[in-house]
Design a protein around this motif. Structure first.
Motif, short mmCIF file in Angstrom:
data_model
loop_
_atom_site.label_atom_id
_atom_site.label_comp_id
_atom_site.label_asym_id
_atom_site.label_seq_id
_atom_site.Cartn_x
_atom_site.Cartn_y
_atom_site.Cartn_z
N GLY A 510 0.81 -1.20 0.00
CA GLY A 510 0.00 0.00 0.00
C GLY A 510 0.85 1.26 0.00
O GLY A 510 2.00 1.26 0.44
N ARG A 511 0.28 2.34 -0.53
CA ARG A 511 0.89 3.67 -0.44
C ARG A 511 -0.17 4.60 0.11
O ARG A 511 -1.30 4.66 -0.38
N GLN A 512 0.19 5.30 1.18
CA GLN A 512 -0.78 6.06 1.95
C GLN A 512 -1.35 7.24 1.17
O GLN A 512 -0.62 8.16 0.78
N SER A 513 -2.65 7.21 0.92
CA SER A 513 -3.33 8.37 0.35
C SER A 513 -3.43 9.46 1.41
O SER A 513 -3.35 9.19 2.62
N TYR A 514 -3.65 10.72 0.97
CA TYR A 514 -3.70 11.82 1.93
C TYR A 514 -4.48 12.99 1.33
O TYR A 514 -4.71 13.07 0.12
N PHE A 515 -4.90 13.90 2.22
CA PHE A 515 -5.60 15.11 1.78
C PHE A 515 -4.57 16.15 1.34
O PHE A 515 -3.73 16.58 2.13
N ASP A 516 -4.66 16.53 0.07
CA ASP A 516 -3.67 17.42 -0.52
C ASP A 516 -4.30 18.80 -0.72
O ASP A 516 -4.72 19.18 -1.82
N VAL A 517 -4.36 19.56 0.37
CA VAL A 517 -4.95 20.90 0.34
C VAL A 517 -3.83 21.93 0.16
O VAL A 517 -2.84 21.89 0.91
N PRO A 518 -3.93 22.83 -0.79
CA PRO A 518 -2.83 23.79 -1.05
C PRO A 518 -2.45 24.62 0.17
O PRO A 518 -1.28 25.01 0.31
#
Length: 685
Positions: A510-518
């Motif tokens: 697995g590769r950890q997804s994340y919230f990519d907020v500018p």
């Protein structure tokens, strides 16, 4: 390539009870849920029964499904609210879909499916071996303490767990997978290695004067390469070896009378942390340690017990009502409130996700406001990804918020509303790539949650399939948009990305997804990672605590740098979500901090590898937890309480002599407690 709305053909009663992950696991995610190359598989079912007694009809349905002749024909008066049984994978699916099961599901609060085992690891119906219960262990004294370890890679032949006479301090090991030839009494899967067998291995598996630990693990079926499955103990280091040494390892000539009971979790659970519930295995592990500790003490006697469970999840309600937390709290409460029983404690880490960008918190000022949570799904991810969006408790029935999802290519879904009974699915060539559903969790959670499930972004196909045939999702930015239909400004929506990383010693899948907020700033002007939140940014470091570390009766520990005397950047904390109906949370974060790293440049602490004489460095709050487990064992041996309040006092007393700054209660609990090193300082790094 299109989104569509599906009306599930499942009875609303069972749909409201079955854990929402189960629908994905038994549906679009089945190819990732199943064990590869195993024809016959069984899954553990964890039931949480309603407060009232079992209804006769519901019990009969459950008895027929389990096909266990040892189950009484009528519901027992002392039936426990939590029950775990194994069912064939296909039968579990039929049970959920069968309308005749309605009465059974009406009697339940929760129905949770755990990851499968080969059916050969589960006892056949009617084939339970008749074995005598373990006699009280020899030499038990008033100073004896039981230490339980629930982990992966348990090195039961290691010299750090032996007595001075060469025998082991380990009373038993339950391996929850593998051949079911020597089942623990009262359990249905795996096999047990009792102390007498370990002592026999230590005596007979030798090369001259040296104990051959490789031979021991091969003969025990733990590292036998003629069998399928990962062999954790064949590697030089394991999570379980390191944790176990910190919790209860001693040189044989110095070891106190600390007896050890171990549970080796299935490797499939440890290898894949991306959403399949470990709850059935964790609950049975705690019950096993409790029961074996009672058997060691003997009839009418009890011994103090402290258990280390260094595991964690990112997503969950974070209010103390995760099914593992409820089960653990109940077992601890029942044990510790029974007159005459000596105390039992459970220690859990606070988690390592402070900087993971896996938590977001959103509130709205007015009706019609929108909030966008960009989810960064990474390429080369061989496992599914999951996001949970939790709504605040509702005071009235109604739709307060709706969710839409946009793919990286810009395909936007229809809205999915609170209390919506339909499901959103994104399909390509007839295969489901993404699914979103709403699920309401009954009391004590009493909150609704949107679950977004995504297929892997890549697959390794067999040689006969050079062109990928199984579904994969596009990597990139998936936009999750929340539209306010009626939430008040004080009502907060919280989202967590489920854990999806590789544990110690396992290949990365697995590769950890994340919230990519500018607006989320990763580094400060000095180039160091920022550890404090920007109030204007929806992605939060605060509140990233381990999702099974918010219970009422467990002891939760965060990490501490020994030299710098501050939390490492990864150590997660609160705030904790206020439970439904409560005026405030029952905890604000971990109970305290203790050592997880020697310093910022010497990452981790030293403890045992899988073989005697080996030492490795590991870090994380999973390392801090066994430090306090060891301290609690000493407290219990000295006839002191060793409970949460004792940990608070330890930290408070230590904190008064330490230089500032003191960490916040949400991050550090009662304070910093730099406990002494477990391994001697003569070991240089």
């Amino acid at each position: 390539m299109a989104w569509k709305r599906i009306i599930p053909m499942i009875d609303p009663v069972s749909r409201s009870v079955v854990d929402p992950y189960s629908y994905w696991a038994l549906g679009p995610g089945l190819q990732d849920f199943r064990l590869p190359s195993i024809a016959e598989q069984s899954v553990p079912i964890l039931l949480r029964h309603k407060a009232q007694k079992w209804d006769g009809e519901a019990w009969a349905l459950w008895r027929d499904a389990a096909e266990d002749p040892d189950m009484p024909e009528r519901p027992p008066h002392d039936a426990q609210p939590f029950d775990v049984r194994f069912l064939p994978l296909t039968k579990a699916l039929r049970l959920i879909e069968d309308p005749k099961s309605r009465r059974f599901f009406e009697s339940l609060e929760r129905f949770t499916i755990g990851p499968p085992l080969p059916s050969s690891s589960v006892i056949s119906h009617g084939r339970k071996d008749v074995r005598m219960l373990q006699f009280p262990s020899s030499g038990v004294t008033r100073d004896t303490v039981i230490i339980g370890i629930i982990d992966d890679g348990i090195p039961f032949a290691h010299e750090r767990f032996r007595k001075i006479d060469g025998t082991t301090r380990i009373e038993s090991v339950w391996v929850q997978y593998g051949s079911s030839s020597n089942l623990p009494i009262g359990f249905d899967n795996g096999f047990e290695i009792p102390k007498v067998d370990i002592d026999n291995y230590l005596l007979t598996c030798r090369q001259g004067d040296f104990i051959d630990e490789d031979e021991i693990y091969r003969r025990a079926g733990i590292a036998d390469f003629t069998l399928e499955g990962r062999k954790t103990l064949a590697w030089h280091a394991s999570h379980g070896a390191h944790v176990m040494d910190l919790a209860c390892g001693w040189d044989p000539n110095e070891a106190p009378d600390w007896r050890i009971i171990c549970v080796q979790l299935p490797t499939a659970i440890t290898a894949d942390s991306s959403g399949a519930s470990l709850a059935p295995y964790a609950v049975k592990a705690l019950e096993y340690i409790r029961d074996r500790a009672q058997a060691i003490a003997g009839k009418g006697q009890t011994l103090p017990v402290v258990i280390n469970f260094s595991y964690g999840l990112l997503a969950g309600p974070h209010d103390g009502t995760h099914v593992i937390e409820l089960a653990f709290d109940r077992i601890l409460r029942e044990h510790n409130t029974t007159p005459g029983k000596k105390p039992m404690r459970v220690v859990i880490p606070s988690g390592n996700s402070h900087l993971a960008r896996a938590h977001a918190s959103v509130s709205f000022q007015a009706k019609g406001d929108q909030a966008v949570l960009p989810l960064r799904v990474l390429p080369d991810d061989l496992t599914p990804s999951f996001v949970e969006i939790w709504l605040p408790p509702a005071t009235a029935v109604g739709n307060r918020v709706e969710l839409t999802i946009a793919t990286p290519q810009g395909d936007v879904s229809p809205p999915l509303e609170e209390n919506d009974s339909s499901i959103l699915q994104y399909e390509v060539a007839g295969k489901v790539l993404c699914e979103a559903r709403y699920h309401f969790f009954s009391a004590p959670t009493a909150r609704g949650m949107f679950l977004i499930s995504l297929q892997p972004t890549i697959r390794i196909e067999s040689e006969n399939s050079p062109v990928p045939t199984d579904p994969v999702v596009p990597a990139g930015l998936w936009k999750l948009t929340l539209n306010n239909l009626g939430l008040l400004p004080k009502e907060c929506v919280e989202a967590w990305v489920q854990r999806d990383d590789a544990p110690v010693g396992y290949p990365r899948r697995g590769r950890q997804s994340y919230f990519d907020v500018p607006s989320y700033e990763i580094y400060g002007h000095d180039g160091r990672p920022l550890e404090e939140d920007d109030p204007a940014c929806p992605v939060k470091r605060a509140g990233s605590i381990n999702a099974i570390a918010t219970g009422k009766n467990t002891i939760v520990m965060g990490g501490l740098l020994r030299t710098e005397l501050r939390p490492p950047a990864y150590s997660a904390g609160g705030a904790i979500t206020t439970p439904a109906g409560a005026a405030r949370p029952h905890r604000c974060g971990p109970d305290a901090l203790t050592v997880s790293d020697d310093s910022i440049v010497q990452s981790g602490v030293l403890a045992a590898g899988t073989r005697s004489g080996s030492v490795v460095a590991m870090n994380g709050t999973s390392v801090a937890a066994p430090h306090i487990t060891r301290w609690i064992a000493g407290e219990l041996a000295a006839k002191r309480r060793g409970n949460r309040r004792a940990v608070w006092k330890l930290a408070y007393d230590k904190e008064t002599a330490l230089p500032p700054p003191e960490p916040s209660p949400e991050r550090g609990g009662a304070g910093r407690a730099p406990l002494p090193r477990v391994r001697p300082s003569k070991v240089e790094r």
